[in-house]
Write an enzyme that holds these catalytic residues in place. Structure first.
Site, PDB file in Angstrom:
ATOM      1  NE  ARG A 137      40.449  49.496  31.408  1.00  0.00           N
ATOM      2  CZ  ARG A 137      40.916  48.268  31.190  1.00  0.00           C
ATOM      3  NH1 ARG A 137      40.642  47.325  31.302  1.00  0.00           N
ATOM      4  NH2 ARG A 137      42.113  48.573  30.167  1.00  0.00           N
TER       5      ARG A 137
ATOM      6  NE  ARG B 127      47.675  50.348  28.865  1.00  0.00           N
ATOM      7  CZ  ARG B 127      48.714  49.713  29.046  1.00  0.00           C
ATOM      8  NH1 ARG B 127      49.705  49.898  28.497  1.00  0.00           N
ATOM      9  NH2 ARG B 127      48.648  48.912  29.940  1.00  0.00           N
TER      10      ARG B 127
ATOM     11  NE  ARG C 278      49.256  45.010  26.662  1.00  0.00           N
ATOM     12  CZ  ARG C 278      48.549  44.828  27.871  1.00  0.00           C
ATOM     13  NH1 ARG C 278      48.418  44.070  28.514  1.00  0.00           N
ATOM     14  NH2 ARG C 278      47.710  46.265  27.946  1.00  0.00           N
TER      15      ARG C 278
ATOM     16  CE  LYS D 222      43.393  45.675  35.235  1.00  0.00           C
ATOM     17  NZ  LYS D 222      44.600  46.649  35.042  1.00  0.00           N
TER      18      LYS D 222
ATOM     19  NE  ARG E 172      52.110  44.209  30.324  1.00  0.00           N
ATOM     20  CZ  ARG E 172      50.817  44.843  30.682  1.00  0.00           C
ATOM     21  NH1 ARG E 172      50.249  44.268  31.563  1.00  0.00           N
ATOM     22  NH2 ARG E 172      50.569  46.036  30.273  1.00  0.00           N
TER      23      ARG E 172
HETATM   24  P1  AP5 Z   1      49.630  42.688  34.689  1.00  0.00           P
HETATM   25  O1  AP5 Z   1      49.058  41.516  35.649  1.00  0.00           O
HETATM   26  O2  AP5 Z   1      49.912  42.515  33.156  1.00  0.00           O
HETATM   27  O3  AP5 Z   1      48.917  43.771  34.983  1.00  0.00           O
HETATM   28  P2  AP5 Z   1      47.511  44.418  34.481  1.00  0.00           P
HETATM   29  O4  AP5 Z   1      46.691  45.054  35.893  1.00  0.00           O
HETATM   30  O5  AP5 Z   1      46.641  43.152  34.148  1.00  0.00           O
HETATM   31  O6  AP5 Z   1      47.658  45.432  33.514  1.00  0.00           O
HETATM   32  P3  AP5 Z   1      47.357  45.616  32.050  1.00  0.00           P
HETATM   33  O7  AP5 Z   1      48.267  46.647  31.287  1.00  0.00           O
HETATM   34  O8  AP5 Z   1      46.854  44.603  31.168  1.00  0.00           O
HETATM   35  O9  AP5 Z   1      46.110  46.065  32.386  1.00  0.00           O
HETATM   36  P4  AP5 Z   1      45.281  47.227  31.551  1.00  0.00           P
HETATM   37  O10 AP5 Z   1      44.098  47.529  32.371  1.00  0.00           O
HETATM   38  O11 AP5 Z   1      45.847  48.584  31.040  1.00  0.00           O
HETATM   39  O12 AP5 Z   1      45.242  46.459  30.222  1.00  0.00           O
HETATM   40  P5  AP5 Z   1      44.197  45.499  29.355  1.00  0.00           P
HETATM   41  O13 AP5 Z   1      45.052  44.635  28.820  1.00  0.00           O
HETATM   42  O14 AP5 Z   1      43.131  45.134  30.473  1.00  0.00           O
HETATM   43  O15 AP5 Z   1      51.193  43.038  35.335  1.00  0.00           O
HETATM   44  C1  AP5 Z   1      51.907  44.244  35.017  1.00  0.00           C
HETATM   45  C2  AP5 Z   1      53.206  43.646  34.620  1.00  0.00           C
HETATM   46  O16 AP5 Z   1      53.899  43.741  36.085  1.00  0.00           O
HETATM   47  C3  AP5 Z   1      53.836  42.168  34.304  1.00  0.00           C
HETATM   48  O17 AP5 Z   1      54.987  42.229  33.736  1.00  0.00           O
HETATM   49  C4  AP5 Z   1      53.750  41.421  35.439  1.00  0.00           C
HETATM   50  O18 AP5 Z   1      54.640  40.184  35.281  1.00  0.00           O
HETATM   51  C5  AP5 Z   1      54.309  42.634  36.507  1.00  0.00           C
HETATM   52  N1  AP5 Z   1      53.762  41.977  37.949  1.00  0.00           N
HETATM   53  C6  AP5 Z   1      52.431  41.921  38.260  1.00  0.00           C
HETATM   54  N2  AP5 Z   1      52.340  41.914  39.502  1.00  0.00           N
HETATM   55  C7  AP5 Z   1      53.783  41.901  40.043  1.00  0.00           C
HETATM   56  C8  AP5 Z   1      54.427  42.016  41.371  1.00  0.00           C
HETATM   57  N3  AP5 Z   1      53.671  41.797  42.305  1.00  0.00           N
HETATM   58  N4  AP5 Z   1      55.770  42.073  41.489  1.00  0.00           N
HETATM   59  C9  AP5 Z   1      56.498  42.369  40.493  1.00  0.00           C
HETATM   60  N5  AP5 Z   1      55.995  42.401  39.166  1.00  0.00           N
HETATM   61  C10 AP5 Z   1      54.663  42.089  39.083  1.00  0.00           C
HETATM   62  O19 AP5 Z   1      43.342  46.448  28.317  1.00  0.00           O
HETATM   63  C11 AP5 Z   1      44.210  46.963  27.143  1.00  0.00           C
HETATM   64  C12 AP5 Z   1      43.390  47.813  26.334  1.00  0.00           C
HETATM   65  O20 AP5 Z   1      42.353  47.373  26.010  1.00  0.00           O
HETATM   66  C13 AP5 Z   1      42.979  49.212  27.056  1.00  0.00           C
HETATM   67  O21 AP5 Z   1      43.892  50.289  27.101  1.00  0.00           O
HETATM   68  C14 AP5 Z   1      41.635  49.628  26.243  1.00  0.00           C
HETATM   69  O22 AP5 Z   1      41.840  50.259  25.078  1.00  0.00           O
HETATM   70  C15 AP5 Z   1      41.139  48.056  25.879  1.00  0.00           C
HETATM   71  N6  AP5 Z   1      40.054  47.754  26.746  1.00  0.00           N
HETATM   72  C16 AP5 Z   1      40.198  46.539  27.725  1.00  0.00           C
HETATM   73  N7  AP5 Z   1      39.245  46.447  28.461  1.00  0.00           N
HETATM   74  C17 AP5 Z   1      38.302  47.448  28.210  1.00  0.00           C
HETATM   75  C18 AP5 Z   1      37.224  47.897  28.331  1.00  0.00           C
HETATM   76  N8  AP5 Z   1      36.468  47.139  29.384  1.00  0.00           N
HETATM   77  N9  AP5 Z   1      36.406  49.194  28.060  1.00  0.00           N
HETATM   78  C19 AP5 Z   1      37.030  49.670  26.944  1.00  0.00           C
HETATM   79  N10 AP5 Z   1      38.332  49.323  26.663  1.00  0.00           N
HETATM   80  C20 AP5 Z   1      39.163  48.184  27.333  1.00  0.00           C
END
Ligand code: AP5
Length: 216
Positions: A88, A173, A162, A13, A127
């Site tokens: 979420r 997660r 992270r 994402k 990552r």
């Molecule tokens: P990346 O782009 O980082 O993936 P992502 O989907 O953004 O993954 P996240 O882990 O950031 O999402 P998440 O939803 O768990 O965490 P968030 O930060 O929102 O890509 C992942 C990896 O793959 C990278 O290394 C990238 O380079 C690689 N990659 C991507 N595309 C690729 C491809 N095509 N080919 C090869 N490699 C590729 O949230 C973290 C925490 O915050 C949550 O667990 C929660 O505690 C809290 N939180 C956040 N939002 C909320 C909410 N709305 N409500 C409640 N808690 C929340």
């Protein structure tokens, strides 16, 4: 564009959101990035959010909604906004709907990124993220590495793993995603604005999303 990116942790994402935001200057709002910056800066929000995040659990809805009410009223959002990692939960989605109505913002699309679980597990363990809270550029030691001495190519700060990237937290997660976030797929299907994208290549996915938005 005014859109939401849905998908499991590691689905890409953040990567796709950054590619889309670069093309037309839409504002990317990543709740994960904002929360990590708050933790790093030691703000009240960061202190409340940290333990949930480190354990792979969701931060309580009321904290997220307080934060998003402020974010969505920023002037730039009227022009274009990409919501990455929000909503979420079903209560967040219902609150968002009311908030967007009040702000007269109409969503064009909810893009659901679909990636096989084994690919996700591999991506999350490889990552790396820029440690600068204002940058948070995303890297991957296999597919998109930082500089050879582990620095961010954009701002030069160290690139780190992270705190929620432990195997235990990753499994938690993914469980949390299945229980709390996956039901949003049906919610937005019923709203008639969801489209699925099998996302193995982020650039191609960003391109396909742009095509759908252009036809909109
Ligand atoms: P990346 O782009 O980082 O993936 P992502 O989907 O953004 O993954 P996240 O882990 O950031 O999402 P998440 O939803 O768990 O965490 P968030 O930060 O929102 O890509 C992942 C990896 O793959 C990278 O290394 C990238 O380079 C690689 N990659 C991507 N595309 C690729 C491809 N095509 N080919 C090869 N490699 C590729 O949230 C973290 C925490 O915050 C949550 O667990 C929660 O505690 C809290 N939180 C956040 N939002 C909320 C909410 N709305 N409500 C409640 N808690 C929340």
């Amino acid at each position: 564009m005014k859109m939401i990116l849905l998908g499991a942790p590691g689905a890409g994402k953040g990567t796709v959101a950054k590619l889309l935001a670069e093309t037309d200057g839409s504002v990317q709002i990543s709740t994960g990035d904002i929360l990590r910056a708050a933790v790093k800066e030691g703000t009240e929000l960061g202190k409340q959010a940290k333990s949930y995040m480190d354990n792979g659990e969701l931060v309580p809805d009321f904290l997220i909604m307080q934060m998003m009410e402020v974010q969505l009223q920023e002037e730039g959002c009227k022009k274009g906004v990409i919501l990455d990692g929000f909503p979420r939960t079903i209560p967040q989605a219902k609150e968002l709907k009311k908030l967007l109505e009040t702000l007269r913002i109409k969503l064009d699309l909810v893009a659901n990124l679909k990636v096989p679980r084994e690919v996700i597990l591999d991506r999350l363990t490889t990552r790396r993220t820029c440690s600068n809270p204002q940058c948070q550029e995303i890297y991957n030691i296999k597919s998109n590495p930082p500089t050879s001495d582990g620095k961010c190519k954009k701002c030069g700060r160290s690139v780190i793993q992270r705190d929620d990237e432990t195997e235990e937290a990753i499994i938690k997660r993914l469980e949390t995603y299945t229980q709390k976030t996956a039901p949003l797929i049906e919610f937005y299907e019923q709203e008639g604005i969801l489209k699925n994208f099998v996302s193995l290549n982020s650039k191609e996915t960003a391109e396909k999303i742009r095509e759908v938005l252009n036809k909109h």
